[in-house]
Design an enzyme around this catalytic site. Structure first.
Site, PDB file in Angstrom:
ATOM      1  N   LYS A   1     -14.527   7.868  -3.430  1.00 56.05           N
ATOM      2  CA  LYS A   1     -16.003   8.658  -3.262  1.00 56.05           C
ATOM      3  C   LYS A   1     -16.602  10.348  -3.514  1.00 56.05           C
ATOM      4  O   LYS A   1     -17.476  10.190  -3.955  1.00 56.05           O
ATOM      5  CB  LYS A   1     -16.064   8.591  -1.764  1.00 56.05           C
ATOM      6  CG  LYS A   1     -15.235   7.685  -1.041  1.00 56.05           C
ATOM      7  CD  LYS A   1     -15.075   7.587   0.302  1.00 56.05           C
ATOM      8  CE  LYS A   1     -14.131   6.471   1.091  1.00 56.05           C
ATOM      9  NZ  LYS A   1     -13.372   6.786   2.162  1.00 56.05           N
TER      10      LYS A   1
ATOM     11  N   HIS B   1       0.748  -1.128  -0.009  1.00 53.39           N
ATOM     12  CA  HIS B   1       0.358   0.238   0.310  1.00 53.39           C
ATOM     13  C   HIS B   1       1.081   0.952   0.120  1.00 53.39           C
ATOM     14  O   HIS B   1      -0.215   2.622   0.181  1.00 53.39           O
ATOM     15  CB  HIS B   1      -1.106   0.060   1.127  1.00 53.39           C
ATOM     16  CG  HIS B   1      -2.219  -0.992   1.632  1.00 53.39           C
ATOM     17  ND1 HIS B   1      -3.491  -1.114   0.735  1.00 53.39           N
ATOM     18  CD2 HIS B   1      -1.503  -2.449   1.431  1.00 53.39           C
ATOM     19  CE1 HIS B   1      -3.939  -1.784   1.191  1.00 53.39           C
ATOM     20  NE2 HIS B   1      -3.210  -2.629   1.578  1.00 53.39           N
TER      21      HIS B   1
ATOM     22  N   LYS C   1      -9.225  14.115   4.734  1.00 54.10           N
ATOM     23  CA  LYS C   1      -7.951  12.747   4.574  1.00 54.10           C
ATOM     24  C   LYS C   1      -7.087  12.965   5.903  1.00 54.10           C
ATOM     25  O   LYS C   1      -7.180  14.147   6.237  1.00 54.10           O
ATOM     26  CB  LYS C   1      -7.087  12.241   3.430  1.00 54.10           C
ATOM     27  CG  LYS C   1      -6.687  14.402   2.848  1.00 54.10           C
ATOM     28  CD  LYS C   1      -5.568  13.844   1.335  1.00 54.10           C
ATOM     29  CE  LYS C   1      -6.386  14.085  -0.121  1.00 54.10           C
ATOM     30  NZ  LYS C   1      -6.827  12.511  -0.804  1.00 54.10           N
ATOM     31  N   ARG C   2      -6.202  11.996   6.061  1.00 56.55           N
ATOM     32  CA  ARG C   2      -5.083  12.508   7.229  1.00 56.55           C
ATOM     33  C   ARG C   2      -4.263  13.241   6.591  1.00 56.55           C
ATOM     34  O   ARG C   2      -4.207  13.591   5.661  1.00 56.55           O
ATOM     35  CB  ARG C   2      -4.164  10.994   7.378  1.00 56.55           C
ATOM     36  CG  ARG C   2      -4.881  10.195   7.741  1.00 56.55           C
ATOM     37  CD  ARG C   2      -5.487  10.327   9.208  1.00 56.55           C
ATOM     38  NE  ARG C   2      -4.141   9.444  10.001  1.00 56.55           N
ATOM     39  CZ  ARG C   2      -3.791   9.381  11.013  1.00 56.55           C
ATOM     40  NH1 ARG C   2      -4.773   8.291  11.373  1.00 56.55           N
ATOM     41  NH2 ARG C   2      -2.774   9.595  11.787  1.00 56.55           N
TER      42      ARG C   2
ATOM     43  N   THR D   1      -8.844   6.556  -2.045  1.00 60.55           N
ATOM     44  CA  THR D   1     -10.030   6.252  -2.358  1.00 60.55           C
ATOM     45  C   THR D   1     -10.780   7.310  -1.586  1.00 60.55           C
ATOM     46  O   THR D   1     -12.195   7.029  -2.491  1.00 60.55           O
ATOM     47  CB  THR D   1     -10.682   4.518  -1.042  1.00 60.55           C
ATOM     48  OG1 THR D   1      -9.800   5.066   0.363  1.00 60.55           O
ATOM     49  CG2 THR D   1      -9.290   3.320  -1.772  1.00 60.55           C
TER      50      THR D   1
ATOM     51  N   LYS E   1       0.283  14.994   1.543  1.00 64.02           N
ATOM     52  CA  LYS E   1      -0.593  14.884   0.751  1.00 64.02           C
ATOM     53  C   LYS E   1      -1.299  16.363   0.703  1.00 64.02           C
ATOM     54  O   LYS E   1      -2.240  16.797   0.092  1.00 64.02           O
ATOM     55  CB  LYS E   1      -2.117  14.896   2.287  1.00 64.02           C
ATOM     56  CG  LYS E   1      -2.041  12.722   2.178  1.00 64.02           C
ATOM     57  CD  LYS E   1      -2.751  11.956   2.601  1.00 64.02           C
ATOM     58  CE  LYS E   1      -2.622  11.376   3.172  1.00 64.02           C
ATOM     59  NZ  LYS E   1      -3.703  10.109   2.746  1.00 64.02           N
TER      60      LYS E   1
HETATM   61  O1  73E Z   1      -3.283   5.302  -0.687  1.00 66.97           O
HETATM   62  C1  73E Z   1      -2.839   4.926   0.516  1.00 66.97           C
HETATM   63  C2  73E Z   1      -4.174   4.533  -0.125  1.00 66.97           C
HETATM   64  O2  73E Z   1      -5.281   4.166  -1.155  1.00 66.97           O
HETATM   65  C3  73E Z   1      -2.273   4.440   0.699  1.00 66.97           C
HETATM   66  O3  73E Z   1      -1.599   5.487   1.588  1.00 66.97           O
HETATM   67  C4  73E Z   1      -2.517   3.897   2.410  1.00 66.97           C
HETATM   68  O4  73E Z   1      -3.780   2.472   1.961  1.00 66.97           O
HETATM   69  C5  73E Z   1      -4.947   3.157   1.232  1.00 66.97           C
HETATM   70  C6  73E Z   1      -4.980   2.072   0.607  1.00 66.97           C
HETATM   71  O5  73E Z   1      -4.362   0.665  -0.177  1.00 66.97           O
HETATM   72  C7  73E Z   1      -1.721   3.637   3.708  1.00 66.97           C
HETATM   73  N1  73E Z   1      -1.891   3.230   4.961  1.00 66.97           N
HETATM   74  C8  73E Z   1      -0.126   3.131   4.672  1.00 66.97           C
HETATM   75  N2  73E Z   1       0.400   2.267   4.168  1.00 66.97           N
HETATM   76  N3  73E Z   1      -1.257   2.789   2.981  1.00 66.97           N
HETATM   77  C9  73E Z   1      -0.642   2.476   6.722  1.00 66.97           C
HETATM   78  C10 73E Z   1       1.062   2.179   7.190  1.00 66.97           C
HETATM   79  C11 73E Z   1       1.191   1.865   8.492  1.00 66.97           C
HETATM   80  C12 73E Z   1      -0.280   2.055   9.261  1.00 66.97           C
HETATM   81  C13 73E Z   1      -0.688   2.187   9.122  1.00 66.97           C
HETATM   82  C14 73E Z   1      -1.519   2.485   7.674  1.00 66.97           C
END
Ligand code: 73E
Length: 837
Positions: free
Chosen positions: A675, A372, A563-564, A671, A569
């Site tokens: 939405k 991710h 978003k976070r 995501t 970002k």
């Molecule tokens: O771009 C997003 C993505 O849409 C990405 O940053 C996020 O995952 C979403 C779903 O695919 C994500 N979160 C984390 N890594 N990628 C993450 C890493 C460590 C702890 C918690 C979450």
């Protein structure tokens, strides 16, 4: 008499736990209130009524849930096992009512009992068991799996405290502990009878048994008990109800009696406290938590519970371990559960005496890995020291996996010592550690990224060596969102308008939204579309007023970034635009400016100083602009506190413009971008993550894109990027930065935003300065476009009409066919006793 007339008429027994007529539902509500909650109607609180209603709905899921569980356990049926350290399902009640098809009936039943459904729905505390996109994706996937009737279990951690609640105090984020379990959770069922034990720490002892077999015993320092809590996950209008099984850690015995008997009462209780700490709190960070032993314990704990649970049920059904991978397809949601790979090896080899080679084949065939993130600081590594202390046997197994893997590499690339170092699961610098993404890649048969660009970059950068070795293992599966929660439930006005015109199949075949395309030319439909948007904006404006005291103009353009909060970002790029518009207004008070309401929401990790300062920047800019009489209601800046699933639901339907402005190459997918576009917002975005595919789908003429592309940024970087140069060349950027430096937004305090300004001027790792001008020009096009209401609405309709491929149903179908090899299994609803016969 004819044969048929001899059959007695069907007797309808309206059971209080299954009936769905209004009188039965009312009786069930009263019954649950009295007998489950022990409350008389006149002494009951709203929360009691919410709980009684939740039990009433849960009762109506039970037959489907038990039938699904029973069917899914059959040895011939392959099941998806989703392993995720995070889940953000959002409130269950509304979703379950909708999926069961009971929303309207229950609304009426509740009303006839003198209550208001919306008020009861608002009582539910959502399970905030995740940080953001990754946890929400897991929840969308669980919804789609059930809706597609795919047998699945989601395994995770039952954090007692989920993601913190956010308050804004004097413009700063304040974190409040989340108490989601405080008033009771009617959706979960504890299953103490299914508890498992998890070992931690200690050492290993090798021996040779009487048959000459080499064996390793792990003698742990501590054992904790994992108690599963099950939550039903019903599909939309199908009988399938899957299970979300979350584990809570407890001490094996409440009291260590030997310690107790020696008089050390506190010592005995101590053990219990230490064990229960394991699942006490979610790490509130969307980047990995390096070097924290408790985090590794959490990861190992839930993964070990899950695998033990699977092996146990498989064997109990007469399954053979050689066929484990034919019964279960296990998906790793990022590397957080990657310790499952050596754990399955350990369970097979040490506990069940499966030979190593066979165990390895089973393991590789079982697991698949989703990456991710490419952010270098986000790639998980665990130091050998820490791993060896907590999981001594797993460290040995990882070393053996690595030894065998590097041996294969050596045979493939003889005389290439460098290659071995590059691919080794063990990094030497800055300290000896296990690269979890490498471990996940070696132990899986499929590796996917979450958007086309992300998957390409994954193959070219972070996992390049593995792609060269096994290109056939790699694939892309672009993320999606569930249209049930993100349209039907959150935007009922739009859902109804759409259904009136094209029917309701779009809810499960989102591609049907295409049928809206011709309606984009229909003035009457456009007017109806506009009314829906205005009503949604009105509703959000009301919330904004209640939560922040700020009055916003619903005719203004709602420009939304939720978003976070993270530097990549680039919420602060958005702020630079706002400051620029403000500067223009101050220079020319009669400027004919398209009115905008800037809406922000999102949490910052408590330890991420720069992100918290960005929140302060947004609120500070808002404080000045919102009360400047020269601005009037042409500009408003709002920070909505405590962004979560519940608070997000009314935001997406009310947006005109969706801000997706991350530095190219940094956002794996996103995501929220989906939405917004699904709900008819137009996007302003960089060519990053899934934005690229969204733009292709909706048409470049219906998407505002700006900014440097990935390759352009690497070029800038290699040329020696100098952010100050952009200030020198853009007077407006210069002025905006100067406003920040001067303390204008900080009551003269020049120090407050200095860290942000310094970062922008000195290294600007996320290229805000490089993208500023392009962003500004693009925003000007947005404003011009918004002035033409008819064409804006046309584009809005086309966005919705063309977003069909971004349903999580499509993502899940791709995983099902390309990764898991699983089929739909319709659930038969014969009474349990008959299905047994
Ligand atoms: O771009 C997003 C993505 O849409 C990405 O940053 C996020 O995952 C979403 C779903 O695919 C994500 N979160 C984390 N890594 N990628 C993450 C890493 C460590 C702890 C918690 C979450």
């Amino acid at each position: 008499m004819t044969a048929s007339s001899q059959i007695p008429p069907a007797i309808q027994i309206e059971d209080d736990r299954t009936g769905v007529t209004i009188p039965t539902l009312r009786r069930a509500l009263a019954d649950n209130l009295y007998y489950v909650l022990g409350k008389p109607p006149d002494g009951a609180t709203l929360n009691d009524y919410y709980l009684a209603l939740a039990y009433t709905v849960r009762d109506r899921l039970m037959q489907r849930w038990m039938a699904s569980t029973h069917t899914h356990r059959l040895p011939t049926i392959k099941q998806v096992i989703y392993l995720s350290a995070e889940y953000l399902p959002g409130p269950h009640l509304g979703n379950n009512l909708m999926n069961l098809g009971l929303y309207e009936t229950v609304q009426q039943a509740v009303a006839e009992s003198g209550l208001d459904l919306a008020t009861l729905l608002a009582c539910e505390e959502e399970p905030g068991l995740g940080n953001g996109g990754l946890g929400r994706l897991a929840a969308c996937f669980m919804d789609s799996l059930a809706t597609l009737e795919i047998p699945a279990i989601g395994y995770g951690i039952r954090y007692e405290f989920g993601i913190f609640d956010q308050e804004i105090r004097e413009g700063w984020q304040a974190e409040i502990t989340d108490k989601w379990l405080q008033s009771g959770n009617p959706w979960e069922i504890a299953r103490p009878e299914d508890a498992v034990f998890v070992k931690l720490g200690g050492h290993t002892e090798a021996s040779t048994d009487e048959t000459g077999c080499y064996q390793v015993r792990w003698i742990p320092h501590q054992t904790v008990k994992g108690i599963p809590y099950d939550t039903p996950i019903p599909g939309y209008r199908v009988n399938t109800v899957n299970t979300l099984r979350l584990w809570k850690a407890e001490a094996p015995e409440s009291f260590d009696l030997s310690v107790f008997n020696h008089g050390d009462y506190y010592g005995a209780v101590d053990q219990k406290v230490i064990s229960e700490n394991l699942t006490k709190v979610l790490y509130p960070n969307d980047e990995p938590i390096q070097g924290k032993q408790l985090r590794l314990k959490q990861q190992y704990f839930f993964v070990s519970c899950a695998l033990q649970d699977l092996i146990r049920t498989h064997l109990a059904q007469g399954g053979r371990l050689e066929r484990f991978h034919e019964k279960f397809a296990v998906q790793l949601n990022d590397t957080h559960p990657a310790i499952a790979i050596p754990e399955l090896m350990r369970l097979l080899v040490d506990d069940h005496h499966v030979p190593w080679d066979l165990a390895w084949t089973i393991t590789q065939q079982t697991f698949a890995y989703t990456n991710h993130t490419l952010l270098p600081e986000a790639l998980e590594v665990w130091s050998l020291d820490l791993l060896g202390q907590l999981l001594p046997r797993h460290l040995e197994i990882i070393m053996e996996i690595n030894r065998r893997f590097l041996e294969d590499v050596r045979l493939k690339f003889p005389d290439n010592g460098e290659k071995m170092g590059q691919l080794s699961l063990i990094a030497d610098q800055p300290f000896r550690s296990v690269r979890m993404a490498y471990l996940a890649s070696v132990g899986s048969h499929a590796i996917n990224g979450v958007a086309a660009l992300h998957s390409q970059l994954l193959q070219k950068t972070v996992l390049r060596g593995f792609y060269d070795l096994w290109p056939e293992k790699f694939l892309n599966i672009t993320n999606g969102v569930t249209p049930r929660r993100w349209m039907l439930l959150s935007n009922p006005r739009l859902a109804q308008l759409i259904t009136r015109r094209i029917g309701d199949r779009w809810i499960i075949h989102l591609q049907d939204l295409r049928d809206l395309e011709p309606l984009a030319e229909d003035p009457e439909f456009r007017a109806a579309w506009r009314s829906v948007k205005q009503a949604n904006k009105q509703a959000l404006a009301q919330r904004i007023l209640e939560r922040t005291g700020i009055q916003v103009n619903v005719e203004s353009l709602f420009d939304v970034q939720v978003k976070r909060i993270h530097e990549y970002k680039r919420q602060h790029l958005n702020v630079l635009h706002i400051i620029t518009l403000y500067n223009r207004l101050k220079q020319n008070p009669s400027l004919d400016l398209v009115p905008r309401t800037f809406i922000f929401a999102g949490k910052a990790a408590p330890g991420y100083v720069q992100a918290k300062l960005i929140i302060r920047l947004i609120t500070a800019v808002g404080e000045v602009i919102n009360r400047d009489p020269a601005v009037g209601d042409r500009l408003k800046v709002v920070f909505l506190p405590d962004y979560n699933v519940t608070n997000g639901q009314p935001i997406y339907p009310a947006a005109d413009l969706s801000e997706q402005i991350s530095t190219a190459g940094k956002e794996a997918s996103g995501t929220g971008n989906m939405k917004f576009a699904l709900n008819g917002a137009l996007t302003i975005g960089t060519l990053d993550g899934a934005n690229i595919e969204i733009r292709e789908a909706v048409g470049s003429e219906n998407f505002f894109h700006f900014g440097h592309k990935v390759e352009e940024l690497s070029q800038l970087r290699s040329q020696g990027y100098d952010p100050r140069r952009y200030c020198d060349h853009s007077p407006e950027l210069n002025r905006a930065i100067h406003r920040l430096e001067s303390g204008f937004f900080a009551q003269g305090n020049r120090d407050l935003f200095r860290p942000l300004v310094q970062s922008l001027l000195n290294d600007d790792p996320y290229f805000l300065m490089a993208d500023y001008l392009s962003y500004l020009n693009c925003q000007e096009q947005v404003s011009q476009a918004f002035l033409n209401e008819a064409t804006w609405i046309r584009r809005s309709i086309l966005n919705t009409a063309r977003m069909g491929e971004f349903s999580s149903d499509r993502s899940i179908r791709e995983y099902a066919h390309q990764v898991w090899q699983v089929q739909s299994v319709p659930i038969n609803l014969q009474p349990y006793s008959q299905s047994e016969a």
